[in-house]
Each structure stands twice: as structure tokens, then as C-alpha cells.
Design a protein around this motif. Structure first.
Motif, PDB file in Angstrom:
ATOM      1  N   GLY A 186      -1.992  18.735  41.330  1.00 21.05           N
ATOM      2  CA  GLY A 186      -2.807  17.882  42.196  1.00 21.05           C
ATOM      3  C   GLY A 186      -2.580  16.394  41.926  1.00 21.05           C
ATOM      4  O   GLY A 186      -2.487  15.588  42.866  1.00 21.05           O
ATOM      5  N   ILE A 187      -2.494  16.057  40.611  1.00 22.10           N
ATOM      6  CA  ILE A 187      -2.252  14.647  40.284  1.00 22.10           C
ATOM      7  C   ILE A 187      -0.878  14.201  40.763  1.00 22.10           C
ATOM      8  O   ILE A 187      -0.710  13.092  41.324  1.00 22.10           O
ATOM      9  CB  ILE A 187      -2.410  14.431  38.766  1.00 22.10           C
ATOM     10  CG1 ILE A 187      -3.884  14.639  38.362  1.00 22.10           C
ATOM     11  CG2 ILE A 187      -1.943  13.034  38.371  1.00 22.10           C
ATOM     12  CD1 ILE A 187      -4.118  14.584  36.864  1.00 22.10           C
ATOM     13  N   VAL A 188       0.152  15.049  40.572  1.00 19.32           N
ATOM     14  CA  VAL A 188       1.503  14.690  41.037  1.00 19.32           C
ATOM     15  C   VAL A 188       1.528  14.505  42.549  1.00 19.32           C
ATOM     16  O   VAL A 188       2.126  13.548  43.091  1.00 19.32           O
ATOM     17  CB  VAL A 188       2.510  15.762  40.588  1.00 19.32           C
ATOM     18  CG1 VAL A 188       3.865  15.527  41.242  1.00 19.32           C
ATOM     19  CG2 VAL A 188       2.640  15.766  39.069  1.00 19.32           C
ATOM     20  N   GLU A 189       0.855  15.421  43.262  1.00 11.06           N
ATOM     21  CA  GLU A 189       0.821  15.290  44.723  1.00 11.06           C
ATOM     22  C   GLU A 189       0.073  14.017  45.140  1.00 11.06           C
ATOM     23  O   GLU A 189       0.470  13.332  46.099  1.00 11.06           O
ATOM     24  CB  GLU A 189       0.156  16.530  45.327  1.00 11.06           C
ATOM     25  CG  GLU A 189       1.000  17.793  45.182  1.00 11.06           C
ATOM     26  CD  GLU A 189       0.257  19.027  45.672  1.00 11.06           C
ATOM     27  OE1 GLU A 189      -0.936  18.878  46.053  1.00 11.06           O
ATOM     28  OE2 GLU A 189       0.847  20.121  45.683  1.00 11.06           O
ATOM     29  N   ALA A 190      -1.025  13.710  44.438  1.00 15.10           N
ATOM     30  CA  ALA A 190      -1.770  12.499  44.775  1.00 15.10           C
ATOM     31  C   ALA A 190      -0.924  11.246  44.563  1.00 15.10           C
ATOM     32  O   ALA A 190      -0.925  10.319  45.382  1.00 15.10           O
ATOM     33  CB  ALA A 190      -3.053  12.428  43.935  1.00 15.10           C
TER      34      ALA A 190
ATOM     35  N   ALA B 274       2.355  11.122  44.603  1.00 20.21           N
ATOM     36  CA  ALA B 274       3.415  11.107  45.613  1.00 20.21           C
ATOM     37  C   ALA B 274       2.893  10.594  46.948  1.00 20.21           C
ATOM     38  O   ALA B 274       3.537   9.774  47.630  1.00 20.21           O
ATOM     39  CB  ALA B 274       4.007  12.512  45.765  1.00 20.21           C
ATOM     40  N   VAL B 275       1.691  11.069  47.342  1.00 19.00           N
ATOM     41  CA  VAL B 275       1.122  10.613  48.610  1.00 19.00           C
ATOM     42  C   VAL B 275       0.800   9.120  48.545  1.00 19.00           C
ATOM     43  O   VAL B 275       1.033   8.363  49.507  1.00 19.00           O
ATOM     44  CB  VAL B 275      -0.136  11.438  48.946  1.00 19.00           C
ATOM     45  CG1 VAL B 275      -0.870  10.835  50.151  1.00 19.00           C
ATOM     46  CG2 VAL B 275       0.236  12.879  49.245  1.00 19.00           C
ATOM     47  N   ALA B 276       0.277   8.660  47.374  1.00 16.40           N
ATOM     48  CA  ALA B 276      -0.024   7.238  47.239  1.00 16.40           C
ATOM     49  C   ALA B 276       1.241   6.388  47.352  1.00 16.40           C
ATOM     50  O   ALA B 276       1.252   5.311  47.978  1.00 16.40           O
ATOM     51  CB  ALA B 276      -0.729   6.978  45.904  1.00 16.40           C
ATOM     52  N   ALA B 277       2.343   6.885  46.743  1.00 17.81           N
ATOM     53  CA  ALA B 277       3.603   6.145  46.822  1.00 17.81           C
ATOM     54  C   ALA B 277       4.117   6.086  48.247  1.00 17.81           C
ATOM     55  O   ALA B 277       4.616   5.051  48.718  1.00 17.81           O
ATOM     56  CB  ALA B 277       4.643   6.786  45.910  1.00 17.81           C
ATOM     57  N   ILE B 278       3.995   7.209  48.967  1.00 17.05           N
ATOM     58  CA  ILE B 278       4.463   7.227  50.360  1.00 17.05           C
ATOM     59  C   ILE B 278       3.632   6.280  51.222  1.00 17.05           C
ATOM     60  O   ILE B 278       4.139   5.514  52.049  1.00 17.05           O
ATOM     61  CB  ILE B 278       4.412   8.666  50.910  1.00 17.05           C
ATOM     62  CG1 ILE B 278       5.434   9.552  50.181  1.00 17.05           C
ATOM     63  CG2 ILE B 278       4.680   8.681  52.414  1.00 17.05           C
ATOM     64  CD1 ILE B 278       5.330  11.018  50.548  1.00 17.05           C
TER      65      ILE B 278
ATOM     66  N   GLY C  74       5.014   2.958  53.045  1.00 18.84           N
ATOM     67  CA  GLY C  74       4.876   2.871  54.496  1.00 18.84           C
ATOM     68  C   GLY C  74       4.122   1.635  54.928  1.00 18.84           C
ATOM     69  O   GLY C  74       4.447   0.993  55.937  1.00 18.84           O
ATOM     70  N   SER C  75       3.086   1.272  54.148  1.00 18.26           N
ATOM     71  CA  SER C  75       2.344   0.068  54.494  1.00 18.26           C
ATOM     72  C   SER C  75       3.206  -1.182  54.360  1.00 18.26           C
ATOM     73  O   SER C  75       3.119  -2.109  55.167  1.00 18.26           O
ATOM     74  CB  SER C  75       1.105  -0.043  53.593  1.00 18.26           C
ATOM     75  OG  SER C  75       1.501  -0.195  52.228  1.00 18.26           O
ATOM     76  N   ILE C  76       4.085  -1.203  53.340  1.00 16.38           N
ATOM     77  CA  ILE C  76       4.999  -2.343  53.201  1.00 16.38           C
ATOM     78  C   ILE C  76       5.988  -2.385  54.353  1.00 16.38           C
ATOM     79  O   ILE C  76       6.282  -3.445  54.924  1.00 16.38           O
ATOM     80  CB  ILE C  76       5.745  -2.271  51.858  1.00 16.38           C
ATOM     81  CG1 ILE C  76       4.751  -2.453  50.703  1.00 16.38           C
ATOM     82  CG2 ILE C  76       6.853  -3.308  51.786  1.00 16.38           C
ATOM     83  CD1 ILE C  76       5.387  -2.315  49.342  1.00 16.38           C
ATOM     84  N   ALA C  77       6.487  -1.205  54.744  1.00 13.89           N
ATOM     85  CA  ALA C  77       7.480  -1.152  55.814  1.00 13.89           C
ATOM     86  C   ALA C  77       6.902  -1.630  57.134  1.00 13.89           C
ATOM     87  O   ALA C  77       7.587  -2.272  57.940  1.00 13.89           O
ATOM     88  CB  ALA C  77       8.028   0.267  55.963  1.00 13.89           C
ATOM     89  N   PHE C  78       5.621  -1.356  57.384  1.00 18.94           N
ATOM     90  CA  PHE C  78       5.018  -1.772  58.653  1.00 18.94           C
ATOM     91  C   PHE C  78       4.428  -3.174  58.597  1.00 18.94           C
ATOM     92  O   PHE C  78       4.353  -3.855  59.595  1.00 18.94           O
ATOM     93  CB  PHE C  78       3.929  -0.770  59.073  1.00 18.94           C
ATOM     94  CG  PHE C  78       4.479   0.516  59.616  1.00 18.94           C
ATOM     95  CD1 PHE C  78       5.001   0.585  60.893  1.00 18.94           C
ATOM     96  CD2 PHE C  78       4.487   1.655  58.838  1.00 18.94           C
ATOM     97  CE1 PHE C  78       5.519   1.764  61.383  1.00 18.94           C
ATOM     98  CE2 PHE C  78       4.998   2.840  59.332  1.00 18.94           C
ATOM     99  CZ  PHE C  78       5.523   2.901  60.607  1.00 18.94           C
ATOM    100  N   THR C  79       4.017  -3.589  57.429  1.00 18.23           N
ATOM    101  CA  THR C  79       3.385  -4.905  57.312  1.00 18.23           C
ATOM    102  C   THR C  79       4.397  -6.029  57.390  1.00 18.23           C
ATOM    103  O   THR C  79       4.225  -7.014  58.087  1.00 18.23           O
ATOM    104  CB  THR C  79       2.602  -5.011  55.991  1.00 18.23           C
ATOM    105  OG1 THR C  79       1.622  -3.981  55.957  1.00 18.23           O
ATOM    106  CG2 THR C  79       1.937  -6.376  55.863  1.00 18.23           C
ATOM    107  N   VAL C  80       5.529  -5.903  56.702  1.00 15.93           N
ATOM    108  CA  VAL C  80       6.529  -6.984  56.677  1.00 15.93           C
ATOM    109  C   VAL C  80       7.125  -7.241  58.044  1.00 15.93           C
ATOM    110  O   VAL C  80       7.163  -8.364  58.517  1.00 15.93           O
ATOM    111  CB  VAL C  80       7.619  -6.664  55.636  1.00 15.93           C
ATOM    112  CG1 VAL C  80       8.737  -7.680  55.723  1.00 15.93           C
ATOM    113  CG2 VAL C  80       7.013  -6.640  54.248  1.00 15.93           C
ATOM    114  N   PRO C  81       7.614  -6.218  58.801  1.00 15.51           N
ATOM    115  CA  PRO C  81       8.126  -6.510  60.155  1.00 15.51           C
ATOM    116  C   PRO C  81       7.053  -7.077  61.064  1.00 15.51           C
ATOM    117  O   PRO C  81       7.318  -7.920  61.893  1.00 15.51           O
ATOM    118  CB  PRO C  81       8.632  -5.154  60.648  1.00 15.51           C
ATOM    119  CG  PRO C  81       8.891  -4.380  59.410  1.00 15.51           C
ATOM    120  CD  PRO C  81       7.857  -4.819  58.429  1.00 15.51           C
TER     121      PRO C  81
END
Length: 216
Positions: free
Chosen positions: A61-65, A67-71, A75-82
Motif C-alpha cells: 500500500g505504501i509503495v502504491e501510494a 507511486a501514485v504521488a509521484a505520477i 503530471g502536475s508539473i507537465a500541465f502547469t509549466v506549458p
């Protein structure tokens, strides 16, 4: 060989009761439901048994959490910068916009009103007084001939060998005569012919008489 008495009860150690929370945690972790897996893993630690399963569910559960936090973070960086770049680009003035020049200042239309023509009576115009004849002053031979200066000097309008006509000293006019008329030389003065020419008294050298002659 030892015989076993089956009539007596055999004491067995108690079985490890099943930890339902640990099982739920592991199953939820395998299904990707990491919040459920983490919560039930923590609850499983309060129950006896099933600690290994609970630990496995908690770790997954911690590993999945993570991983989801990293994704989500990437994703927020990818959408925020453009988006920021686009907003910055849109907020700037496009380079290819045409230059807006201010209109030229309006000029007043020419005045086409015809001014009223003022008429005047030529008789009311006062002619400039004629110049007073003066010795060595300018004159016009076409209209001037003899004159008298303010001081009484007799004047004659002539070029007198110069480039301009001027008033020169002259003998007084003593009368009118025609070319060839007799005259008396001792009398000082000149005569004027009907044509307006000056006549001088020329002596005959034979007697006291003379003749009026034009100057050559």
C-alpha cells in the motif's frame, strides 16, 4: 516401539486465529486500493496473528501510494509549466501586429469666400507732389526742360555728357525767337524757339549785332 494410548486426549497447541484485517489489507493492496490496504494493515497489527500478511499489505500500500504521488506530481508539473508558458505568451503583444499610426492632423479647408471688392474713386487719389528742381538733382528730359530752383537759380534738364539726366545751371530765358532772328549779344540770356529749343545769341563780328542760333 512405544504404544500410544488413543483413549487419552492428545494436547495440541492452539491454532493461530485468522486475521481478517491482514487478509483484507493484502487483497486491497493487490487490487491497487492502497488507502484501504494501509488502513486495514494498521488495524491488523491490533489483532493477534497475520502480522506477516499485514506487513505485506502495508508495504504494498505504501509503495502504491508513493507511486501514485509521484505520477500526480509529475503530471502536475507537465500541465502547469506549458500552461504558464502559454499564458505568458498570450499576455505578450504579438510581434506581427500591424503598427497603428495616429491619423494626420486635420487641416482647415481653404477659405473659398471671395472677399468683397472695394471700389474707389480715382479722383480721390492724391498724386504725389512733383520733386522740387534742385541743382544736380534728377530730372526727365522728356517732360522737363527749364525750371527755377527755390533759391532763384535758373536750371536746365540735360544729360550734360553724363549717364543720367540732371538739373544744371542755365542762363535765364529772356524771350522767344526763331532760329536766325537778330539778337543783341551784350544782353545776357537765352531765347526759346517755338519748338522749345534753346537759342543762343551769336555775334556777327562785323557790327554790334548777332543772330539767334541753336546749340549744336
Amino acid at each position: 516401539m512405544t504404544a500410544v494410548d488413543l483413549s487419552k486426549d492428545v494436547t495440541r497447541p492452539p491454532l493461530d486465529p485468522s486475521n481478517l484485517y491482514a487478509v483484507i489489507s493484502l487483497v486491497a493492496a493487490l487490487l491497487g486500493l492502497f488507502p484501504v490496504a494501509i488502513v486495514f494493515a494498521v488495524l491488523a497489527f491490533t489483532r493477534p496473528g497475520g502480522r506477516g500478511i499485514a506487513i505485506a499489505g502495508l508495504v504494498l500500500g505504501i509503495v502504491e501510494a508513493l507511486a501514485v504521488a509521484a505520477i500526480v506530481y509529475s503530471g502536475s508539473i507537465a500541465f502547469t509549466v506549458p500552461g504558464t508558458a502559454t499564458a505568458s505568451k498570450d499576455s505578450s503583444m504579438p510581434a506581427d501586429l500591424p503598427t497603428i499610426t495616429s491619423p494626420p492632423p486635420a487641416t482647415a479647408a481653404p477659405n473659398t469666400t471671395v472677399d468683397e471688392i472695394t471700389t474707389f474713386d480715382a479722383s480721390e487719389v492724391t498724386e504725389a507732389p512733383a520733386p522740387v528742381p534742385m541743382l544736380d538733382g534728377d530730372c526727365d528730359p522728356s517732360v522737363d526742360n527749364h525750371a527755377t530752383a527755390p533759391d532763384g537759380t535758373f536750371l536746365k534738364c540735360t544729360y550734360a555728357g553724363g549717364p543720367r539726366a540732371r538739373w544744371v545751371r542755365s542762363e535765364p530765358i529772356i524771350g522767344t525767337a526763331s532760329d536766325g532772328d537778330p539778337c543783341y549779344p551784350p544782353v545776357t540770356g537765352i531765347a526759346v524757339s517755338p519748338e522749345g529749343r534753346d537759342l543762343f545769341c551769336v555775334s556777327n563780328f562785323f557790327d554790334d549785332g548777332g543772330t539767334w542760333r541753336r546749340a549744336e
